[in-house]
Design a protein around this motif. Structure first.
Motif, short mmCIF file in Angstrom:
data_model
loop_
_atom_site.label_atom_id
_atom_site.label_comp_id
_atom_site.label_asym_id
_atom_site.label_seq_id
_atom_site.Cartn_x
_atom_site.Cartn_y
_atom_site.Cartn_z
N PRO A 84 0.80 -1.24 0.00
CA PRO A 84 0.00 0.00 0.00
C PRO A 84 0.83 1.28 0.00
CG PRO A 84 -0.96 -1.60 1.50
CD PRO A 84 0.36 -2.17 1.05
N LYS A 85 2.06 1.21 0.49
CA LYS A 85 2.90 2.40 0.53
C LYS A 85 3.22 2.92 -0.87
CE LYS A 85 5.17 1.35 4.95
NZ LYS A 85 4.54 0.01 5.13
N ARG A 86 3.07 2.08 -1.89
CA ARG A 86 3.34 2.54 -3.25
C ARG A 86 2.34 3.62 -3.67
NH1 ARG A 86 1.78 -1.84 -7.85
NH2 ARG A 86 2.10 -0.01 -9.14
N TYR A 87 1.21 3.69 -2.95
CA TYR A 87 0.18 4.67 -3.29
C TYR A 87 0.39 6.01 -2.59
CZ TYR A 87 -2.24 0.44 -4.90
OH TYR A 87 -2.58 -0.72 -5.52
N CYS A 122 -5.86 2.83 4.75
CA CYS A 122 -6.67 3.82 5.47
C CYS A 122 -5.80 4.72 6.34
CB CYS A 122 -7.72 3.12 6.34
SG CYS A 122 -9.06 2.34 5.40
N GLU A 123 -4.83 4.14 6.99
CA GLU A 123 -3.93 4.93 7.84
C GLU A 123 -3.10 5.90 7.01
OE1 GLU A 123 -3.76 5.22 11.19
OE2 GLU A 123 -5.62 4.08 11.04
N LEU A 124 -2.64 5.46 5.83
CA LEU A 124 -1.87 6.35 4.96
C LEU A 124 -2.71 7.55 4.52
CD1 LEU A 124 -0.10 3.72 2.68
CD2 LEU A 124 0.99 5.15 4.41
N ALA A 125 -3.96 7.28 4.14
CA ALA A 125 -4.84 8.35 3.68
C ALA A 125 -5.27 9.27 4.82
CB ALA A 125 -6.06 7.75 3.00
N LYS A 126 -5.38 8.71 6.00
CA LYS A 126 -5.85 9.49 7.15
C LYS A 126 -4.91 10.64 7.47
CE LYS A 126 -7.62 8.74 11.84
NZ LYS A 126 -7.85 7.72 12.90
N GLY A 129 -6.21 13.55 5.63
CA GLY A 129 -7.62 13.88 5.78
C GLY A 129 -8.52 13.27 4.72
N LEU A 130 -8.07 12.20 4.05
CA LEU A 130 -8.86 11.56 3.01
C LEU A 130 -9.53 10.29 3.53
CD1 LEU A 130 -6.91 13.41 1.33
CD2 LEU A 130 -7.04 11.67 -0.46
N THR A 131 -10.71 10.02 3.01
CA THR A 131 -11.34 8.73 3.27
C THR A 131 -10.81 7.71 2.26
OG1 THR A 131 -13.21 9.15 1.78
CG2 THR A 131 -13.47 9.84 4.08
N VAL A 132 -10.99 6.44 2.59
CA VAL A 132 -10.72 5.36 1.64
C VAL A 132 -12.04 4.63 1.44
CG1 VAL A 132 -9.46 3.24 1.15
CG2 VAL A 132 -8.32 5.11 2.38
N ASP A 133 -12.55 4.69 0.23
CA ASP A 133 -13.87 4.12 -0.04
C ASP A 133 -13.73 2.83 -0.84
OD1 ASP A 133 -16.14 6.23 0.78
OD2 ASP A 133 -14.27 7.23 0.30
N LEU A 134 -14.23 1.76 -0.25
CA LEU A 134 -14.09 0.43 -0.83
C LEU A 134 -15.19 0.17 -1.85
CD1 LEU A 134 -12.68 -2.31 -0.92
CD2 LEU A 134 -14.10 -3.02 1.03
N CYS A 157 -11.85 1.28 10.66
CA CYS A 157 -11.14 2.55 10.47
C CYS A 157 -12.16 3.67 10.29
CB CYS A 157 -10.24 2.46 9.24
SG CYS A 157 -8.89 1.27 9.41
N ASP A 158 -11.99 4.75 11.02
CA ASP A 158 -13.02 5.79 10.99
C ASP A 158 -13.02 6.60 9.70
OD1 ASP A 158 -10.75 7.32 11.37
OD2 ASP A 158 -11.29 8.01 13.38
N ASN A 159 -12.02 6.42 8.85
CA ASN A 159 -12.03 7.11 7.56
C ASN A 159 -12.31 6.14 6.41
OD1 ASN A 159 -9.46 5.86 7.78
ND2 ASN A 159 -8.59 7.27 6.27
#
Length: 272
Positions: A84-87, A122-126, A129-134, A157-159
């Protein structure tokens, strides 16, 4: 609430992010949903803005000149062999452009792995301030509403959010009644399109329609209103790739027909 529309990149995939932004501005969209994560798929252009500084600059100019905003970026796939870190660089660019969300989907059957990787995403995006939408996709590993809900209930995850695509919902054979049990706060935006009512039995045909032959809203056999009307008001990202229509009309006219058919459909199927 006045409905807000975003132009999804798959609808005009031959256009660069600045080009699609100008098209969105000319045809009445509020947002664009861009694809700055290169997926390496056959014939798919590389719009990795983190690596193409000139295209990033031109995208910023287009956004400023049109007043169109970036709603979400895609597609952060969870799959075997992908860290996921590649994103991270794409997420940073998304945040820089004002995006609200990162769209994700799951393509590995290893549940322990995809739960761990989705939570990490989710943690990376958090941080930004971004959500991650599945998004569950009929040809992917997580391909039903129940499967997506299981992921979100597990990661907690809250985001994290759930993105409903009307095509995928119909193809999965999901029931509208099951949406009632989904937390309202999970819904941030939806993908809007139509398709033939008959569900393909072959993966190749499913993929063909999904990638290049979706229909204008109200033109096919999906009961779009029954899927979306019970849900909270949210942004509708029109993801409607149709190669034949693009060839016939061109990208700008196709994008215009996409949003006009959506407005006409909602006007005829207003919420009770």
């Amino acid at each position: 609430m006045t409905q807000k529309y975003s132009l999804a990149h798959l609808t005009v995939l031959g256009c660069t992010p600045p080009e699609m932004t100008y098209i969105a501005g000319r045809t009445g969209y509020d947002f664009v949903s861009i694809r700055p994560i290169y997926m390496g798929l056959p014939c798919e252009p590389n719009y990795a803005l983190a690596e193409n500084k000139e295209m990033l600059k031109q995208t910023k100019i287009a956004l400023a000149e049109t007043g169109v905003k970036v709603h979400d970026i895609e597609l952060a796939r969870i799959a075997d062999g992908i860290d996921p870190k590649r994103y991270l660089s794409a997420i940073e660019v998304g945040a820089e452009l004002g995006a609200c969300s990162v769209l994700s989907s799951i393509w590995t059957t290893d549940r322990n792995s995809y739960i761990e990787k989705f939570a990490e995403l989710c943690e990376l995006a958090k941080q930004f301030g971004l959500t991650v939408d599945l998004e569950y996709v009929p040809i992917a590993a997580v391909n039903t509403l129940a499967g997506a809900v299981d992921v979100l209930n597990t990661v907690k995850c809250d985001n994290a959010g759930l993105m409903i695509d009307t095509h995928h919902f119909h193809r999965a054979g999901d029931k509208v009644e099951d949406l009632a049990a989904v937390p309202r706060e999970w819904f941030h935006f939806a993908h809007l399109c139509d398709a033939p009512a008959e569900i393909p039995t072959e993966k190749e045909e499913m993929t063909r329609i999904l990638r290049e032959a979706r229909l204008y809203n109200g033109e096919g056999g999906i009961d779009i209103a029954s899927i979306l009307n019970p849900l909270p008001e949210m942004v509708y990202s029109i993801e409607l790739p149709n190669l034949a229509r693009v060839k016939e009309y061109g990208y700008t006219e196709h994008a215009s027909r996409c949003i006009e058919s959506a407005k006409k459909y909602f006007a005829a199927h207003a919420r009770a």
